[in-house]
Motif scaffolding. Structure first.
Motif, PDB file in Angstrom:
ATOM      1  N   GLY A  71       0.806  -1.213   0.000  1.00  0.00           N
ATOM      2  CA  GLY A  71       0.000   0.000   0.000  1.00  0.00           C
ATOM      3  C   GLY A  71       0.840   1.264   0.000  1.00  0.00           C
ATOM      4  O   GLY A  71       0.513   2.247  -0.672  1.00  0.00           O
ATOM      5  N   THR A  72       1.932   1.246   0.749  1.00  0.00           N
ATOM      6  CA  THR A  72       2.769   2.451   0.857  1.00  0.00           C
ATOM      7  C   THR A  72       3.316   2.838  -0.519  1.00  0.00           C
ATOM      8  O   THR A  72       3.227   4.005  -0.934  1.00  0.00           O
ATOM      9  CB  THR A  72       3.935   2.197   1.839  1.00  0.00           C
ATOM     10  OG1 THR A  72       3.367   1.845   3.103  1.00  0.00           O
ATOM     11  CG2 THR A  72       4.827   3.405   1.988  1.00  0.00           C
ATOM     12  N   ASP A 176      -7.182   5.658  -1.255  1.00  0.00           N
ATOM     13  CA  ASP A 176      -6.488   4.559  -0.598  1.00  0.00           C
ATOM     14  C   ASP A 176      -7.577   3.665  -0.017  1.00  0.00           C
ATOM     15  O   ASP A 176      -8.240   4.023   0.959  1.00  0.00           O
ATOM     16  CB  ASP A 176      -5.577   5.146   0.491  1.00  0.00           C
ATOM     17  CG  ASP A 176      -4.888   4.075   1.328  1.00  0.00           C
ATOM     18  OD1 ASP A 176      -5.416   2.950   1.402  1.00  0.00           O
ATOM     19  OD2 ASP A 176      -3.835   4.372   1.911  1.00  0.00           O
ATOM     20  N   VAL A 178      -7.163   0.549   1.114  1.00  0.00           N
ATOM     21  CA  VAL A 178      -6.534  -0.565   1.840  1.00  0.00           C
ATOM     22  C   VAL A 178      -7.463  -1.156   2.901  1.00  0.00           C
ATOM     23  O   VAL A 178      -7.583  -2.371   3.031  1.00  0.00           O
ATOM     24  CB  VAL A 178      -5.198  -0.069   2.461  1.00  0.00           C
ATOM     25  CG1 VAL A 178      -4.709  -0.986   3.565  1.00  0.00           C
ATOM     26  CG2 VAL A 178      -4.141   0.063   1.375  1.00  0.00           C
ATOM     27  N   GLN A 179      -8.138  -0.291   3.667  1.00  0.00           N
ATOM     28  CA  GLN A 179      -8.960  -0.800   4.777  1.00  0.00           C
ATOM     29  C   GLN A 179     -10.372  -1.178   4.341  1.00  0.00           C
ATOM     30  O   GLN A 179     -11.152  -1.692   5.141  1.00  0.00           O
ATOM     31  CB  GLN A 179      -9.013   0.240   5.916  1.00  0.00           C
ATOM     32  CG  GLN A 179      -7.668   0.522   6.563  1.00  0.00           C
ATOM     33  CD  GLN A 179      -7.155  -0.639   7.434  1.00  0.00           C
ATOM     34  OE1 GLN A 179      -7.902  -1.539   7.819  1.00  0.00           O
ATOM     35  NE2 GLN A 179      -5.867  -0.622   7.748  1.00  0.00           N
ATOM     36  N   THR A 199      -3.741  -3.491  -0.705  1.00  0.00           N
ATOM     37  CA  THR A 199      -2.579  -4.268  -0.265  1.00  0.00           C
ATOM     38  C   THR A 199      -3.054  -5.630   0.222  1.00  0.00           C
ATOM     39  O   THR A 199      -4.182  -5.770   0.701  1.00  0.00           O
ATOM     40  CB  THR A 199      -1.792  -3.508   0.823  1.00  0.00           C
ATOM     41  OG1 THR A 199      -0.542  -4.150   1.024  1.00  0.00           O
ATOM     42  CG2 THR A 199      -2.521  -3.443   2.148  1.00  0.00           C
ATOM     43  N   HIS A 201      -1.726  -7.767   2.637  1.00  0.00           N
ATOM     44  CA  HIS A 201      -1.583  -8.290   4.000  1.00  0.00           C
ATOM     45  C   HIS A 201      -2.709  -7.869   4.949  1.00  0.00           C
ATOM     46  O   HIS A 201      -2.752  -8.311   6.095  1.00  0.00           O
ATOM     47  CB  HIS A 201      -0.194  -7.962   4.572  1.00  0.00           C
ATOM     48  CG  HIS A 201       0.020  -6.534   4.975  1.00  0.00           C
ATOM     49  ND1 HIS A 201      -0.041  -6.120   6.281  1.00  0.00           N
ATOM     50  CD2 HIS A 201       0.315  -5.435   4.248  1.00  0.00           C
ATOM     51  CE1 HIS A 201       0.233  -4.820   6.338  1.00  0.00           C
ATOM     52  NE2 HIS A 201       0.440  -4.376   5.112  1.00  0.00           N
ATOM     53  N   LYS A 202      -3.630  -7.035   4.462  1.00  0.00           N
ATOM     54  CA  LYS A 202      -4.785  -6.698   5.321  1.00  0.00           C
ATOM     55  C   LYS A 202      -5.944  -7.652   5.051  1.00  0.00           C
ATOM     56  O   LYS A 202      -6.984  -7.577   5.689  1.00  0.00           O
ATOM     57  CB  LYS A 202      -5.262  -5.257   5.066  1.00  0.00           C
ATOM     58  CG  LYS A 202      -4.179  -4.215   5.063  1.00  0.00           C
ATOM     59  CD  LYS A 202      -3.736  -3.795   6.427  1.00  0.00           C
ATOM     60  CE  LYS A 202      -2.695  -2.696   6.307  1.00  0.00           C
ATOM     61  NZ  LYS A 202      -2.229  -2.186   7.561  1.00  0.00           N
TER      62      LYS A 202
HETATM   63  C1  LIG Z   1      -4.969   3.015   4.953  1.00  0.00           C
HETATM   64  C2  LIG Z   1      -3.623   2.409   4.725  1.00  0.00           C
HETATM   65  N1  LIG Z   1      -2.897   2.788   3.675  1.00  0.00           N
HETATM   66  C3  LIG Z   1      -1.687   2.281   3.418  1.00  0.00           C
HETATM   67  C4  LIG Z   1      -1.136   1.341   4.241  1.00  0.00           C
HETATM   68  C5  LIG Z   1       0.233   0.824   3.925  1.00  0.00           C
HETATM   69  O1  LIG Z   1       0.165  -0.458   3.337  1.00  0.00           O
HETATM   70  P1  LIG Z   1       1.458  -1.401   3.336  1.00  0.00           P
HETATM   71  O2  LIG Z   1       1.639  -1.847   4.763  1.00  0.00           O
HETATM   72  O3  LIG Z   1       1.075  -2.542   2.434  1.00  0.00           O
HETATM   73  O4  LIG Z   1       2.592  -0.638   2.823  1.00  0.00           O
HETATM   74  C6  LIG Z   1      -1.848   0.906   5.371  1.00  0.00           C
HETATM   75  C7  LIG Z   1      -1.254  -0.071   6.309  1.00  0.00           C
HETATM   76  O5  LIG Z   1      -1.158   0.181   7.495  1.00  0.00           O
HETATM   77  C8  LIG Z   1      -3.124   1.445   5.622  1.00  0.00           C
HETATM   78  O6  LIG Z   1      -3.852   1.082   6.669  1.00  0.00           O
END
Ligand SMILES: Cc1ncc(COP(=O)(O)O)c(C=O)c1O
Length: 382
Positions: A71-72, A176, A178-179, A199, A201-202
């Protein structure tokens, strides 16, 4: 004592099916997907199949999926890549003050390169107001980046409405997600987003692999150089076991997002009912527009580090905010944005986040241990 892992918003355990697929991949799919011999072609096929599954999970075309290290990196590529490519149209970016640091720090970097960033405020509900986006937009705005679900308090942001607002504006729209991935059915067309981060791993997939959806018409500048992989948008030999594990994790939830949501909602309802029996607490974030996976609770009058340490000794694994800042114990930028820096709720907040293996019994057990810890610490403090 058995341990209770309640930190799934930080990361999730690998699903056994994912782990199995990955261990096979580690030994069998060693060919480089860029090689033209049979071993390489087998790996290329695995990458292509995974891309199709990830694309399907977002309602996107295969060509629009860029695999990243997570995600980063996807957030960095979306934000810095867009800004560098579109700077001739303007140098203004809009984001919110409650984004993940991957977004905030990318924006901070761009400020050092002459871009101007508006960090939208939020009120006590932790939701970005659509009016604030409207007011911040200028003819110079080239990018709007607002997260779909906040990772600390779980608030759900009005992404579709922002997409609609930006329909006729030059600004590229990034979210984003991710969540939200795995519990919200995502469709990039419905959402009207140009860029979207996920991403693995979540969602019980491996760490170190994620993806950026990029609408074909939107151009971005790559952050890396040195190969043709990912259509030159993200060169480097592919993380094949990661990509194969990512695909398996997505296949496990695809079409099941709403069932997962209902499962988590049921667990969260039990958790909240139990946690409400503890004196002097607040549950943070909007009551309705909130993820069923996250419950952020302030135990007023306690000190976060002391609570976290004691819960850890009692076998309860939770977080005080985003995983990136948890080690440093600085108070959460999200709660600061919602309540202010010195507010008691900001200073005493703990995030509980739920996972696939959780049961109602686990909800009751975790609150039992939390209650004992909080009451013990409060007695000691008096
Ligand atoms: C909202 C959000 N964006 C980005 C990330 C970063 O993802 P990654 O850990 O895969 O780099 C996270 C992880 O904590 C996240 O919760």
């Amino acid at each position: 004592m058995d341990t209770l892992y309640f930190d799934h918003a930080a990361t999730t355990p690998l699903h056994p099916d994912v782990s199995q697929m990955m261990s096979t991949a580690l030994t069998e799919n060693f060919g480089n997907p860029s090689s033209i011999h049979q071993s390489g072609r087998q790996s290329r096929k695995a990458v292509d199949e995974a891309r199709t599954v990830i694309a399907k999970s977002l309602g996107a075309n295969d060509k629009d999926i860029i695999f990243t290290s997570g995600g980063t990196e996807a957030d960095n590529l979306a934000i810095i890549g867009t800004a560098l490519k579109h700077q001739d149209k303007g140098k203004h970016i809009i984001t919110s003050s409650i984004e993940h640091h991957a977004v905030l720090d990318s924006c901070h970097y761009l400020e050092t390169r002459g871009f101007t960033v508006t960090y939208l405020p939020v009120d006590e509900t932790g939701v970005v107001g659509i009016d604030t986006v409207k007011m911040a937009l200028t003819d110079e705005t080239i990018l709007v980046s607002i997260m779909m679900i906040n990772n600390e308090v779980g608030t759900i942001q009005p992404i579709q409405a922002i997409g609609e607002l930006l329909k006729d504006h030059q600004a590229v729209f990034h979210t984003d997600a991710v969540q939200a991935y795995g519990i919200v059915p995502l469709d990039v067309e419905d959402l009207q987003v140009d860029l979207l981060t996920v991403t693995a791993h979540k969602v019980n997939g491996p760490k170190g692999i994620g993806a950026l959806y990029k609408r074909q018409a939107v151009k971005i500048q790559p952050l890396f150089y040195g190969g043709d992989q990912e259509r030159k948008r993200r060169p480097g030999t592919e993380n094949l076991p990661g990509i194969i594990g990512f695909k398996q994790a997505v296949e496990l939830f695809l079409g099941e997002e709403l069932n997962r949501q209902a499962h988590f909602q049921q667990l969260k309802t039990t958790f909240e009912k139990e946690v409400n029996t503890i004196a002097n607490i607040t549950i943070n974030g909007d009551e309705d527009k909130v993820s069923p996976l996250i419950c952020n609770v302030s135990f007023l009058g306690t000190r976060i580090e002391q609570v976290l340490m004691n819960l850890d000794l009692d076998g309860v694994f939770v977080s005080s905010g985003s995983a990136c800042t948890a080690g440093s114990m600085t108070s959460s930028h999200v709660l600061k944005a919602m309540y202010g820096e010195k507010d008691e709720r900001t200073l005493s907040a703990i995030r509980f986040s739920f996972g696939l293996h959780h049961t109602e019994k686990a909800m009751i057990e975790v609150v039992k241990r939390v209650k004992q810890t909080i009451e013990r610490l409060r007695t000691l403090a008096n």
